[in-house]
Scaffold this motif. Structure first.
Motif, PDB file in Angstrom:
ATOM      1  N   LEU A  73       0.866  -1.168   0.000  1.00  9.24           N
ATOM      2  CA  LEU A  73       0.000   0.000   0.000  1.00  9.24           C
ATOM      3  C   LEU A  73       0.909   1.226   0.000  1.00  9.24           C
ATOM      4  N   ASN A  74       0.541   2.214  -0.800  1.00  3.98           N
ATOM      5  CA  ASN A  74       1.301   3.460  -0.830  1.00  3.98           C
ATOM      6  C   ASN A  74       0.368   4.635  -0.620  1.00  3.98           C
ATOM      7  N   PHE A  75       0.793   5.561   0.230  1.00  5.13           N
ATOM      8  CA  PHE A  75       0.122   6.849   0.337  1.00  5.13           C
ATOM      9  C   PHE A  75       0.995   7.860  -0.395  1.00  5.13           C
ATOM     10  N   ILE A  76       0.381   8.583  -1.335  1.00  2.00           N
ATOM     11  CA  ILE A  76       1.156   9.418  -2.247  1.00  2.00           C
ATOM     12  C   ILE A  76       0.614  10.842  -2.230  1.00  2.00           C
ATOM     13  N   LEU A  77       1.526  11.781  -2.130  1.00  2.00           N
ATOM     14  CA  LEU A  77       1.212  13.193  -2.355  1.00  2.00           C
ATOM     15  C   LEU A  77       2.133  13.638  -3.473  1.00  2.00           C
ATOM     16  N   SER A  78       1.546  14.104  -4.568  1.00  2.00           N
ATOM     17  CA  SER A  78       2.358  14.350  -5.757  1.00  2.00           C
ATOM     18  C   SER A  78       2.169  15.768  -6.265  1.00  2.00           C
ATOM     19  N   SER A 114       6.271  16.751  -2.104  1.00  2.00           N
ATOM     20  CA  SER A 114       5.863  15.425  -2.559  1.00  2.00           C
ATOM     21  C   SER A 114       6.146  14.414  -1.456  1.00  2.00           C
ATOM     22  N   MET A 115       5.337  13.353  -1.449  1.00  2.00           N
ATOM     23  CA  MET A 115       5.487  12.322  -0.418  1.00  2.00           C
ATOM     24  C   MET A 115       5.252  10.956  -1.032  1.00  2.00           C
ATOM     25  N   TRP A 116       6.010   9.972  -0.560  1.00  2.00           N
ATOM     26  CA  TRP A 116       5.819   8.583  -0.970  1.00  2.00           C
ATOM     27  C   TRP A 116       5.973   7.734   0.286  1.00  2.00           C
ATOM     28  N   CYS A 117       4.854   7.170   0.760  1.00  2.00           N
ATOM     29  CA  CYS A 117       4.861   6.346   1.968  1.00  2.00           C
ATOM     30  C   CYS A 117       4.500   4.915   1.575  1.00  2.00           C
ATOM     31  N   GLU A 118       5.276   3.957   2.072  1.00  2.00           N
ATOM     32  CA  GLU A 118       5.102   2.570   1.619  1.00  2.00           C
ATOM     33  C   GLU A 118       4.927   1.625   2.801  1.00  2.00           C
ATOM     34  N   LEU A 119       3.909   0.757   2.705  1.00  2.00           N
ATOM     35  CA  LEU A 119       3.637  -0.252   3.719  1.00  2.00           C
ATOM     36  C   LEU A 119       3.517  -1.606   3.040  1.00  2.00           C
ATOM     37  N   GLU A 120       4.107  -2.619   3.623  1.00  2.00           N
ATOM     38  CA  GLU A 120       3.940  -3.988   3.125  1.00  2.00           C
ATOM     39  C   GLU A 120       2.594  -4.500   3.640  1.00  2.00           C
ATOM     40  N   GLN A 121       1.718  -4.940   2.724  1.00  2.00           N
ATOM     41  CA  GLN A 121       0.383  -5.336   3.176  1.00  2.00           C
ATOM     42  C   GLN A 121       0.421  -6.546   4.106  1.00  2.00           C
ATOM     43  N   ASP A 130       1.510  10.039 -13.320  1.00  2.00           N
ATOM     44  CA  ASP A 130       1.891  11.153 -12.450  1.00  2.00           C
ATOM     45  C   ASP A 130       1.990  10.740 -10.983  1.00  2.00           C
ATOM     46  N   LEU A 131       1.729   9.466 -10.703  1.00  2.00           N
ATOM     47  CA  LEU A 131       1.671   9.005  -9.311  1.00  2.00           C
ATOM     48  C   LEU A 131       2.665   7.884  -9.041  1.00  2.00           C
ATOM     49  N   GLN A 132       3.766   7.878  -9.767  1.00  2.00           N
ATOM     50  CA  GLN A 132       4.790   6.864  -9.570  1.00  2.00           C
ATOM     51  C   GLN A 132       5.796   7.330  -8.518  1.00  2.00           C
ATOM     52  N   GLU A 133       6.574   6.383  -8.013  1.00  2.00           N
ATOM     53  CA  GLU A 133       7.565   6.723  -6.984  1.00  2.00           C
ATOM     54  C   GLU A 133       8.519   7.790  -7.507  1.00  2.00           C
ATOM     55  N   PRO A 134       8.709   8.872  -6.770  1.00  2.00           N
ATOM     56  CA  PRO A 134       9.569   9.950  -7.262  1.00  2.00           C
ATOM     57  C   PRO A 134      11.009   9.478  -7.408  1.00  2.00           C
ATOM     58  N   SER A 135      11.653   9.952  -8.460  1.00  2.00           N
ATOM     59  CA  SER A 135      13.079   9.640  -8.624  1.00  2.00           C
ATOM     60  C   SER A 135      13.868  10.638  -7.774  1.00  2.00           C
ATOM     61  N   VAL A 136      14.871  10.132  -7.092  1.00  2.00           N
ATOM     62  CA  VAL A 136      15.679  10.964  -6.204  1.00  2.00           C
ATOM     63  C   VAL A 136      16.981  11.305  -6.921  1.00  2.00           C
ATOM     64  N   ASP A 161       7.723  -0.835  10.134  1.00  2.00           N
ATOM     65  CA  ASP A 161       7.515  -1.462   8.820  1.00  2.00           C
ATOM     66  C   ASP A 161       7.118  -0.446   7.751  1.00  2.00           C
ATOM     67  N   ILE A 162       7.229   0.838   8.048  1.00  2.00           N
ATOM     68  CA  ILE A 162       6.783   1.876   7.125  1.00  2.00           C
ATOM     69  C   ILE A 162       7.978   2.683   6.654  1.00  2.00           C
ATOM     70  N   SER A 163       8.048   2.929   5.361  1.00  2.00           N
ATOM     71  CA  SER A 163       9.076   3.852   4.865  1.00  2.00           C
ATOM     72  C   SER A 163       8.379   5.099   4.328  1.00  2.00           C
ATOM     73  N   LEU A 164       8.979   6.248   4.592  1.00  2.00           N
ATOM     74  CA  LEU A 164       8.391   7.525   4.188  1.00  2.00           C
ATOM     75  C   LEU A 164       9.465   8.383   3.536  1.00  2.00           C
ATOM     76  N   GLN A 165       9.167   8.836   2.315  1.00  2.00           N
ATOM     77  CA  GLN A 165      10.033   9.797   1.650  1.00  2.00           C
ATOM     78  C   GLN A 165       9.254  11.106   1.505  1.00  2.00           C
ATOM     79  N   TYR A 166       9.927  12.211   1.798  1.00  2.00           N
ATOM     80  CA  TYR A 166       9.268  13.514   1.760  1.00  2.00           C
ATOM     81  C   TYR A 166      10.208  14.497   1.083  1.00  2.00           C
TER      82      TYR A 166
END
Length: 260
Positions: free
Chosen positions: A18-23, A32-39, A125-131, A249-254
């Motif tokens: 599951l991903n919570f995305i702010l783009s 922008s935000m990319w938050c990832e959880l393993e279901q 437009d909602l893919q994981e942002p490239s860093v 278990d959560i990763s968050l990129q901001y």
């Protein structure tokens, strides 16, 4: 945490994650935000069917506070079920089974959260942002300490300079016509950069800086409800600052863009 960071966000559902995305567009000054959880770390049963076998995903837009409020009622629940339903309009239906204290029976509380199903043409437009390669990567100090410092600085200026070097030094600095205030953090440590070529020619004590909107940094710090197991700040000189947190278990990129 997500509700504090984004009023509305996208929930991406796939078989594994599951991903919570702010783009918001970084180019136009949005975060922008990319938050990832393993279901598998959350659900005992998980069934989903996407658009097709090749595109086995679902993208939903929702008000994050609505989902947060519904899940708060499930803190002492016997069981929780989340379903995608259609009740005259698309909903994320949260069913909470609550144990009645006076007996062995239970009652079901249902929350219907209005959502918008995002069509496939907008998924790109909602893919994981490239860093981009960072010029300096540094571990963050205690986020509570950092938040209290930034809260005081916000009363003086709307802008903040974050600067760091490869010697483990991080400075938070504001400058106005009347005053210059700097908070120094020492010996924080530096993760190994994936691209060593970026930093090979830089002296470890040379500072790299980015100038950002202090309110966006404070919103990020205020959204942190638990102490992360890893917290890293990556600075791309005069372009952006990228925060990378690991919380159980959560990763968050901001991502916060440079002040333009």
């Amino acid at each position: 945490m997500i509700a504090k960071l984004a009023k509305t966000c996208t929930l991406r559902i796939s078989p594994e994650k599951l991903n919570f995305i702010l783009s918001d567009k970084l180019a136009s000054g949005g975060v922008s935000m990319w938050c990832e959880l393993e279901q598998e770390n959350i659900f005992s049963e998980f069934q989903m069917e996407g658009v097709s076998a090749e595109n086995n995903e679902i993208y939903l837009e929702l008000t994050s506070e609505n989902l947060s409020r519904a899940l708060k009622t499930a803190q002492n629940a016997r069981a929780l079920k989340i379903k995608l339903t259609n009740k005259h309009f698309p909903c994320l239906t949260v069913s909470v089974e609550l144990q009645l204290s006076s007996s062995s029976s239970s009652r079901i509380v249902t929350h219907d959260i209005p959502i918008k199903v995002i069509p496939r043409r907008l998924w790109k437009d909602l893919q994981e942002p490239s860093v981009p390669d960072s010029d300096v990567s540094i571990y963050l100090p205690a986020l509570k300490t950092m938040k209290s410092v930034v809260e005081k600085m916000k009363n003086i200026s709307n802008h903040l300079v974050i600067e760091a070097n490869l010697n483990g030094d991080l400075n938070l600095k504001i400058e106005t016509e009347l005053v210059c205030v700097t908070t120094h953090f020492k010996d924080l440590g530096n993760p190994v950069l994936p691209s060593e070529s970026v930093s090979q020619n830089r002296h470890p004590e040379d500072m790299v800086e980015v100038h950002i909107d202090i309110r966006k940094l404070l919103q990020f710090l205020a959204g942190q409800q638990v102490t992360p197991t890893k917290a890293v700040c990556n600075i791309v000189s005069n372009r952006m600052v990228h925060f990378d947190l690991l919380l159980d278990d959560i990763s968050l990129q901001y991502f916060i863009p440079a002040w333009s």
